[in-house]
Structure formats: C-alpha cells, structure tokens
Write a protein that holds these residues in place. Structure first.
Motif: not given
Ligand code: SF4
Ligand code: SF4
Length: 217
Positions: A158-159, A163, A168, A173, A176, A185, A190-192, A213
């Motif tokens: 997560c940037p 998370l 979380y 989130c 962002w 994202c 989600c990058a995670v 999203m």
C-alpha cells in the motif's frame, strides 16, 4: 447428489467458479437439513466481458453484479438439486457469515494483512454466492496454505500504509482514492491485493477492478 466435478462443470456453465465448501456440523448453526455448503465466485478471467453480454450488464440499472449473481446462483441451484438453496453475501441484514464459511472450507486463510486469501484466487477472492445442499458432496482436500513460503509482498504494497499487518485504515484509504494520487488504485485495483502472487492467472480485469473501487468509494 452431484459430485464435486459435476458441480464445477455445471457452475462453469453459469460463469461461476466453485471456490470450496464444507460438510456442515452442528456448531455451524445452520438448519438441520443443510448437509453441505458450497461457495462460488465469478469465473475469471473474462467475467467483466461476459457480464457485458448479460441483461444485467446492459440495462444500466444499479448493482449489475449482484443482480447477475442472483440469477446465476438461482439457475445453478435448480440445475444441481431441487432442494438446493442459494445464499448471497449481499442484500442483508441479516448477513450470512461468508468469511467464516470461507475459513471453514479450508481453502481460505487470514493473510498477513488481515484479508482472506484463497488458495487459487489469492487476495482477489470474492464470493458471489453459496448453495445450501441437503446431501453430501465429497470435496477434494485443500491445497497447502497459500502464504507458506511467500515473501509477503502484500505487507508493504500500500503506497500510504493504509492496509498492513497493523490493520486497515479505511478513512485514509478512501481519502487517497478520492485524490489524484489514488489514480493507480482506482484504475487498476488495490495495490495490496494485486501484490499477491497467488491467482494472477485468475485476476479480474481492470474494468472490474474499477467498478469495485468505485463501489467502495
Ligand atoms: S502476498 Fe503472499 S503472504 Fe500475502 S496474502 Fe498473498 S500469498 Fe499470502
Ligand atoms: S486501495 Fe490503495 S490506498 Fe487503499 S488499501 Fe489498497 S493499496 Fe492502499
């Protein structure tokens, strides 16, 4: 009662993926006549393109994925057994305990970031419904736990660190995602979840990720 292979074959005909199941026990708290719970997701890859060909994907009405899920699970239930009862992870309250059922199946674990991780779908796992069946279905044993031996890139993907194994931070989130920096994202997911190496061949398309999203926001 159909076999596991027959259920998976029938499910694929409805563009559903059999993601696991379990034989019920009294501690599950389910009605006495329910012998087996089977869990289903949308068949990936390619679900979003498929949905675009369905009435729910074309009618521009709200909740196309949920409405498609109802139609698909209803059809699958009728195809499998007259006593099969579809259940859904949306539309409550009351809410069926899908995360608990996922863990009961042995095919999902709690990942280092606290999300469910599935043996084949990784962190992209998403349940579209379940079937309660009145008979037994012999299910193959689960794979080894997916996180064993993994370097756990999910932990720091997560940037903004929203998370992580520490938890979380949903407001961070959302904030962002609502800004220009959250574009990656928002457009790819989600990058995670994307960092997980498990199930990359079954990842949803960017279009489905965007839909998810937007719904989350
Ligand atoms: S990235 Fe590795 S540790 Fe994290 S959920 Fe996926 S398999 Fe498990
Ligand atoms: S959507 Fe983006 S900001 Fe939110 S938890 Fe996932 S990686 Fe972090």
């Amino acid at each position: 009662m159909a076999t596991e292979a027959e259920v998976a074959h029938l499910a694929a005909g409805f563009h559903l993926d059999l993601l696991g199941g379990f034989a019920t026990e009294p501690a599950d708290g389910l009605p006495e006549e329910v012998a087996t719970v089977l869990l289903f997701g949308a068949l990936e890859p390619g679900f979003w393109d498929y949905l675009a060909t369905c009435p729910e994907g074309r009618d521009r009405q709200p909740d196309p994925v949920d409405r498609w899920s109802r139609r698909a699970l209803d059809g699958l239930a009728r195809a499998i057994h007259p006593g099969a009862r579809p259940r859904f992870p949306f539309g409550g309250p009351p809410h069926d305990p899908f995360p608990a059922w996922a863990l009961r199946s042995g095919r999902c674990r709690i990942s280092p970031v606290g999300l469910l991780v599935h043996e084949s779908c990784g962190l992209m796992v998403s349940f579209r419904g379940a079937l309660w069946l009145p008979g037994a279905v012999a299910l193959s044993p689960p794979f080894p736990p997916p996180c064993e031996g993994c370097a756990a890139p999910c932990k720091d993907a997560c940037p903004i660190g929203a998370l992580t194994p520490a938890g979380y931070d949903v407001p961070a989130c959302r904030s962002w995602l609502a800004g220009a920096e959250g574009h990656a994202c928002m457009s790819e997911g989600c990058a995670v979840r994307r960092a997980c190496p498990v199930g990359r061949d079954r990842s949803p398309s960017a279009a489905r990720a965007r839909h998810h999203m937007r719904s989350f926001l």
